[in-house]
Design an enzyme around this catalytic site. Sequence first.
Site, PDB file in Angstrom:
ATOM      1  N   TYR A  63       0.822  -1.220   0.000  1.00  0.00           N
ATOM      2  CA  TYR A  63       0.000   0.000   0.000  1.00  0.00           C
ATOM      3  C   TYR A  63       0.853   1.265   0.000  1.00  0.00           C
ATOM      4  O   TYR A  63       0.429   2.294  -0.534  1.00  0.00           O
ATOM      5  CB  TYR A  63      -1.017  -0.021   1.146  1.00  0.00           C
ATOM      6  CG  TYR A  63      -2.156  -0.961   0.828  1.00  0.00           C
ATOM      7  CD1 TYR A  63      -3.165  -0.582  -0.059  1.00  0.00           C
ATOM      8  CD2 TYR A  63      -2.196  -2.248   1.343  1.00  0.00           C
ATOM      9  CE1 TYR A  63      -4.190  -1.453  -0.400  1.00  0.00           C
ATOM     10  CE2 TYR A  63      -3.219  -3.129   1.013  1.00  0.00           C
ATOM     11  CZ  TYR A  63      -4.216  -2.728   0.138  1.00  0.00           C
ATOM     12  OH  TYR A  63      -5.223  -3.594  -0.218  1.00  0.00           O
ATOM     13  N   ASN A  97     -12.615   3.517  -5.748  1.00  0.00           N
ATOM     14  CA  ASN A  97     -11.174   3.821  -5.754  1.00  0.00           C
ATOM     15  C   ASN A  97     -10.705   4.328  -4.399  1.00  0.00           C
ATOM     16  O   ASN A  97     -11.399   5.081  -3.730  1.00  0.00           O
ATOM     17  CB  ASN A  97     -10.863   4.850  -6.841  1.00  0.00           C
ATOM     18  CG  ASN A  97     -11.201   4.318  -8.215  1.00  0.00           C
ATOM     19  OD1 ASN A  97     -11.373   3.110  -8.377  1.00  0.00           O
ATOM     20  ND2 ASN A  97     -11.312   5.201  -9.195  1.00  0.00           N
ATOM     21  N   ASP A  99      -7.934   6.089  -4.284  1.00  0.00           N
ATOM     22  CA  ASP A  99      -7.207   7.345  -4.523  1.00  0.00           C
ATOM     23  C   ASP A  99      -8.133   8.523  -4.253  1.00  0.00           C
ATOM     24  O   ASP A  99      -9.351   8.357  -4.120  1.00  0.00           O
ATOM     25  CB  ASP A  99      -6.627   7.378  -5.955  1.00  0.00           C
ATOM     26  CG  ASP A  99      -7.710   7.461  -7.039  1.00  0.00           C
ATOM     27  OD1 ASP A  99      -8.530   8.399  -6.995  1.00  0.00           O
ATOM     28  OD2 ASP A  99      -7.728   6.590  -7.932  1.00  0.00           O
ATOM     29  N   HIS A 114     -14.435   1.696  -0.666  1.00  0.00           N
ATOM     30  CA  HIS A 114     -13.357   0.788  -0.248  1.00  0.00           C
ATOM     31  C   HIS A 114     -12.245   1.501   0.516  1.00  0.00           C
ATOM     32  O   HIS A 114     -11.142   0.981   0.619  1.00  0.00           O
ATOM     33  CB  HIS A 114     -12.781   0.068  -1.477  1.00  0.00           C
ATOM     34  CG  HIS A 114     -13.747  -0.897  -2.097  1.00  0.00           C
ATOM     35  ND1 HIS A 114     -13.679  -1.324  -3.395  1.00  0.00           N
ATOM     36  CD2 HIS A 114     -14.829  -1.532  -1.562  1.00  0.00           C
ATOM     37  CE1 HIS A 114     -14.667  -2.173  -3.646  1.00  0.00           C
ATOM     38  NE2 HIS A 114     -15.388  -2.305  -2.558  1.00  0.00           N
ATOM     39  N   GLY A 182     -15.576   2.997 -15.640  1.00  0.00           N
ATOM     40  CA  GLY A 182     -14.287   2.366 -15.346  1.00  0.00           C
ATOM     41  C   GLY A 182     -14.321   1.269 -14.300  1.00  0.00           C
ATOM     42  O   GLY A 182     -13.381   1.147 -13.522  1.00  0.00           O
ATOM     43  N   THR A 183     -15.379   0.483 -14.305  1.00  0.00           N
ATOM     44  CA  THR A 183     -15.408  -0.650 -13.364  1.00  0.00           C
ATOM     45  C   THR A 183     -15.835  -1.920 -14.088  1.00  0.00           C
ATOM     46  O   THR A 183     -16.752  -1.891 -14.920  1.00  0.00           O
ATOM     47  CB  THR A 183     -16.318  -0.392 -12.151  1.00  0.00           C
ATOM     48  OG1 THR A 183     -16.404  -1.598 -11.375  1.00  0.00           O
ATOM     49  CG2 THR A 183     -17.722   0.064 -12.521  1.00  0.00           C
ATOM     50  N   SER A 184     -15.179  -3.026 -13.756  1.00  0.00           N
ATOM     51  CA  SER A 184     -15.524  -4.310 -14.377  1.00  0.00           C
ATOM     52  C   SER A 184     -16.775  -4.911 -13.742  1.00  0.00           C
ATOM     53  O   SER A 184     -17.280  -5.927 -14.214  1.00  0.00           O
ATOM     54  CB  SER A 184     -14.347  -5.277 -14.236  1.00  0.00           C
ATOM     55  OG  SER A 184     -14.103  -5.537 -12.859  1.00  0.00           O
TER      56      SER A 184
END
Length: 242
Positions: A63, A97, A99, A114, A182-184
Site C-alpha cells: 500500500y 477507488n 485514490d 473501499h 471504469g469498473t468491471s
Amino acid sequence: MIRLFLYHYSMKKVVVFSGAGMSAESGIQTFRDSDGLWEQHRVEDVATPEAWRTDPDLVTKFYNERRKRILESVPNAAHREISELEKLADVHIVTQNIDDLHERAGSSNVLHLHGNIRFAKSSGPNQEREYFEIDGWELTHNDLCPDGHRLRPHVVWFGEAVPAYEDAAEVLSKADILIVIGTSLQVHPAAGLIHYASMATHKYIIDPNANNLSVSNDFIKIAGGASEGIDQVMREIQKIVS
Ligand code: OAD
C-alpha cells in the site's frame, strides 16, 4: 437563502459510480486488465485480513507503493469534467477507488466505498472508530494508533465488511441520472449498488469494455476511455438538465 435552497433542490441528481478505469488515464493501474495489479500480486498475499496477520510489512509495503504512485499522479480530464458538472447538477460520487483524485479535481461529494489510502486506522479491534491522515506516502511498523495497535491502511480488504455500503445505496437510490465509469463490476457487494438506481431515467456505462459488461438494457453503453466517454455523456446531460 431560500432561493439558493430551492435552486439546489430543483437540480437533477447525478450519481457517478467509479472504478479503477476512472484513474487509468492518470497513470494508476487497474486491477483486472491484462497489465493490472492482480496480475502482479496475489490478492491473498496483500489485500486480506489474513495477509495482514501473516506479513504486515509486506501489506504495508504494497500500500505504500500504491500511495506513492497516487501522490505522484494528478486528476485527469474525466475527473475534472465530473467536478465541473457541479455547476449544472447536484453531483454525488460513489467510488470504489482508494485514490483521492476526484477530491483533488474539486468534486465536493465523494463517498469512498473501499476506503481512502491517504488515511490509516488501528489494526486492533476498534478499527472503525478513528482515521488518521498519513503524512506523506510511507506508513511504517513504528506508526502506532493511540490504542497501541499498529496502524494499517484505511482500505477495505477482501473478506471485510463494507461500512459505507448503506450510505452508498441511499445515494444511488436517489439518482436521476447514473454514470457508471471504469469498473468491471466484478467485485461484490460494490457491483450490486447499481441496482439501487431504480429511479434514474438516464443510465450510462463508460468503459473500453462496455459492450461486454453485464448491465440491464436501460444502460447506454459507451465503449471508450474515461475522458472520451465523459465528454460524450456531458453533452447529453447538458441537454437533459438545461
Ligand atoms: P477492475 O480492474 O476490475 O476494472 C477496471 C475497469 O476499467 C475495466 O472494466 C476496464 O475495461 C476499465 N478501464 C480500463 N482502462 C480504462 C480507461 N482508460 N477508462 C475507463 N475505463 C477503463 O477495477 P474495479 O472494477 O474498480 O477492491 O475493481 C473493483 C475492486 O476490485 C477495487 O475497488 C478493488 C479491487 O480488488 C478492493 O481492493 C477491495
